[in-house]
Design a protein around this motif. Structure first.
Motif, PDB file in Angstrom:
ATOM      1  N   SER A  16       7.977   7.375   1.769  1.00 23.01           N
ATOM      2  CA  SER A  16       7.845   6.537   0.269  1.00 23.01           C
ATOM      3  C   SER A  16       6.236   6.676   0.521  1.00 23.01           C
ATOM      4  O   SER A  16       5.431   6.558   1.494  1.00 23.01           O
ATOM      5  CB  SER A  16       8.253   5.182   0.571  1.00 23.01           C
ATOM      6  N   TRP A  17       5.397   6.599  -0.738  1.00 22.94           N
ATOM      7  CA  TRP A  17       4.055   6.428  -0.806  1.00 22.94           C
ATOM      8  C   TRP A  17       3.990   5.258  -1.780  1.00 22.94           C
ATOM      9  O   TRP A  17       3.926   5.205  -3.038  1.00 22.94           O
ATOM     10  CB  TRP A  17       3.445   7.673  -1.519  1.00 22.94           C
TER      11      TRP A  17
ATOM     12  N   MET B 288      -3.775  11.922  -4.137  1.00 21.72           N
ATOM     13  CA  MET B 288      -4.267  13.279  -4.909  1.00 21.72           C
ATOM     14  C   MET B 288      -5.682  13.474  -3.944  1.00 21.72           C
ATOM     15  O   MET B 288      -5.879  14.587  -3.438  1.00 21.72           O
ATOM     16  CB  MET B 288      -4.679  13.472  -6.063  1.00 21.72           C
ATOM     17  N   PHE B 289      -6.272  12.220  -3.471  1.00 21.02           N
ATOM     18  CA  PHE B 289      -7.445  12.290  -2.598  1.00 21.02           C
ATOM     19  C   PHE B 289      -7.225  13.162  -1.374  1.00 21.02           C
ATOM     20  O   PHE B 289      -7.861  13.865  -0.734  1.00 21.02           O
ATOM     21  CB  PHE B 289      -8.393  11.096  -2.510  1.00 21.02           C
TER      22      PHE B 289
ATOM     23  N   ARG C  47      -1.213  19.613  -9.937  1.00 20.58           N
ATOM     24  CA  ARG C  47      -0.138  18.675  -9.685  1.00 20.58           C
ATOM     25  C   ARG C  47      -0.115  17.696 -10.835  1.00 20.58           C
ATOM     26  O   ARG C  47      -0.969  17.087 -11.344  1.00 20.58           O
ATOM     27  CB  ARG C  47      -0.040  18.061  -8.226  1.00 20.58           C
ATOM     28  N   GLN C  48       1.308  17.357 -11.230  1.00 17.31           N
ATOM     29  CA  GLN C  48       1.617  16.472 -12.273  1.00 17.31           C
ATOM     30  C   GLN C  48       1.607  15.022 -11.781  1.00 17.31           C
ATOM     31  O   GLN C  48       1.890  14.844 -10.512  1.00 17.31           O
ATOM     32  CB  GLN C  48       2.900  16.927 -12.804  1.00 17.31           C
TER      33      GLN C  48
ATOM     34  N   GLU D  14       8.361   5.097 -11.729  1.00 11.37           N
ATOM     35  CA  GLU D  14       9.374   4.847 -10.223  1.00 11.37           C
ATOM     36  C   GLU D  14       9.308   5.726  -9.155  1.00 11.37           C
ATOM     37  O   GLU D  14      10.025   5.519  -8.213  1.00 11.37           O
ATOM     38  CB  GLU D  14      10.935   4.631 -10.983  1.00 11.37           C
ATOM     39  N   SER D  15       8.543   6.879  -9.253  1.00  5.28           N
ATOM     40  CA  SER D  15       8.672   7.966  -8.112  1.00  5.28           C
ATOM     41  C   SER D  15       7.638   7.514  -7.113  1.00  5.28           C
ATOM     42  O   SER D  15       6.863   7.030  -7.495  1.00  5.28           O
ATOM     43  CB  SER D  15       8.205   9.211  -8.852  1.00  5.28           C
ATOM     44  N   ASP D  16       8.165   7.824  -5.920  1.00  8.64           N
ATOM     45  CA  ASP D  16       7.091   7.582  -4.594  1.00  8.64           C
ATOM     46  C   ASP D  16       6.772   8.575  -3.842  1.00  8.64           C
ATOM     47  O   ASP D  16       6.724   8.616  -2.760  1.00  8.64           O
ATOM     48  CB  ASP D  16       7.861   6.639  -3.725  1.00  8.64           C
ATOM     49  N   VAL D  17       6.961   9.744  -4.635  1.00 10.94           N
ATOM     50  CA  VAL D  17       6.494  11.221  -3.871  1.00 10.94           C
ATOM     51  C   VAL D  17       5.031  11.446  -4.044  1.00 10.94           C
ATOM     52  O   VAL D  17       4.558  10.819  -4.857  1.00 10.94           O
ATOM     53  CB  VAL D  17       7.429  12.377  -4.482  1.00 10.94           C
ATOM     54  N   CYS D  18       4.618  12.198  -3.022  1.00 13.94           N
ATOM     55  CA  CYS D  18       3.255  12.534  -3.013  1.00 13.94           C
ATOM     56  C   CYS D  18       3.115  14.063  -2.408  1.00 13.94           C
ATOM     57  O   CYS D  18       4.007  14.548  -1.969  1.00 13.94           O
ATOM     58  CB  CYS D  18       2.644  11.538  -1.873  1.00 13.94           C
TER      59      CYS D  18
END
Length: 337
Positions: A83-84, A92-93, A156-157, A162-166
């Motif tokens: 989870s992110w 992104m950084f 990257r989009q 609700e998303s917690d991907v990274c």
């Protein structure tokens, strides 16, 4: 993994495997990389004006490694918790720093090899002009790397609310095949093959200089030290960066569905995370290279040097205290008078 063929590999199992690999590797790298690169900056800061042995490039290499190491705790948190919870910008950084470290390390390793080789082949040519040139190369290198790595996060989009991907699990933006092929060719040729050719050329020239008669300004021992440094740079290249740049192309072929064999696809998807972690391993290997190939690093960390530095600091502090005490007594006498 967004464009994977789910019929070949269970996506959930693959993600668990990848998160486990990343979490283990980054945890192992974190502490030694942090301590080693902080020590490296402390050591080389004292010698930057005293020696001409590519110290300015080593300082910049240690800075690049330290930047990546400082981002590892967030990466470890993500891969352990799946989870992110942080901002998309921070995601992104950190993703961007990974590639900046990789290509900055490649660039400065090539610069270190070239400088050590030139100091052996043409020692009389290094002057104040070359010292300014080294600083200019560092600035130009940082600018080129920072600009060249921008496509990695920009492609990257942004995730749904609700998303917690990274990181690499974010969806790719629609990009033409020609643009992607161009980016891959630039990354492979300019980011890896050209610096690798330079490092191996410097290794060969430095090794050849050992067979020549030593000059007044050099002895065979100095040449062997230079060769050890250049070969160490080549070793880091082959161990850390070569595997990634091989699987980089293969991983793109898998993601673009150019590969239809499930066994080969599964092999690439499992190898690519390992090679990506090996590319981060240079953050630990570079300080080891400094210690075994530079006299300044050993001397600064020797048992005699560290106590002497502390003792000099104490003496300096005592001298300042005595001077202040004397000045205060003199002011009291002047007041009484």
């Amino acid at each position: 993994m967004n464009s994977s063929n789910d019929s070949c590999e269970n996506r959930e199992d693959l993600q668990k495997y990848q998160h486990f690999i990343y979490a283990v590797f980054y945890t192992v790298i974190l502490v030694p990389g942090l301590i080693g690169n902080v020590l490296a900056l402390w050591v080389f800061r004292a010698y930057v004006k005293e020696t001409k042995k590519a110290v300015i490039f080593m300082i910049n290499l240690a800075m690049a490694d330290l930047l990546q190491v400082l981002s590892l705790p967030l990466r470890i948190y993500y891969y352990l918790n799946n989870s992110w919870p942080f901002s998309h910008f921070l995601c992104m950084f950190c993703f961007y720093l990974k590639y900046v470290n990789m290509y900055a390390s490649i660039y400065f390793l090539a610069c270190i090899s070239a400088r050590r080789c030139m100091l052996i082949i043409r020692p009389l040519r290094y002057s104040a002009t070359e010292r300014h040139l080294d600083r200019g190369l560092c600035v130009a290198g940082w600018l080129a790397v920072c600009l060249g790595c921008l496509p990695f996060p920009l492609m990257r989009q942004s995730p749904a609310q609700e998303s917690d991907v990274c990181f690499s699990e974010l969806l790719l933006k629609p990009v033409s095949a020609g643009a992607v092929v161009t980016l891959i060719c630039v990354a492979e040729l300019l980011g890896f093959l050209l610096p690798l050719s330079l490092v191996f050329t410097c290794s060969w020239l430095t090794a050849r200089s050992l067979k020549q008669k030593a000059g007044v300004l050099q002895d065979s021992g100095e040449k062997r030290k230079a060769l050890k440094m250049v070969l160490s740079c080549a070793g880091v290249f082959l161990l850390c960066f070569a595997p990634y740049h091989v699987t980089f192309i293969l991983d793109f072929m898998v993601k673009s569905k150019s590969v239809t064999n499930c066994t080969f696809e599964d092999f690439i998807r499992r190898c690519h995370p390992v090679t990506l972690c090996l590319a981060s391993l240079n953050s630990c290997l570079d300080p080891v290279m400094y210690y075994f190939t530079t006299d300044e690093f050993k001397r600064r960390l020797s048992r005699q040097e560290v106590p002497e530095s502390l003792q000099l600091h104490r003496r300096f502090s005592c001298a300042i205290s005595e001077e202040k005490t004397t000045q205060n007594e003199q002011m009291e006498c002047d007041t009484a008078t």
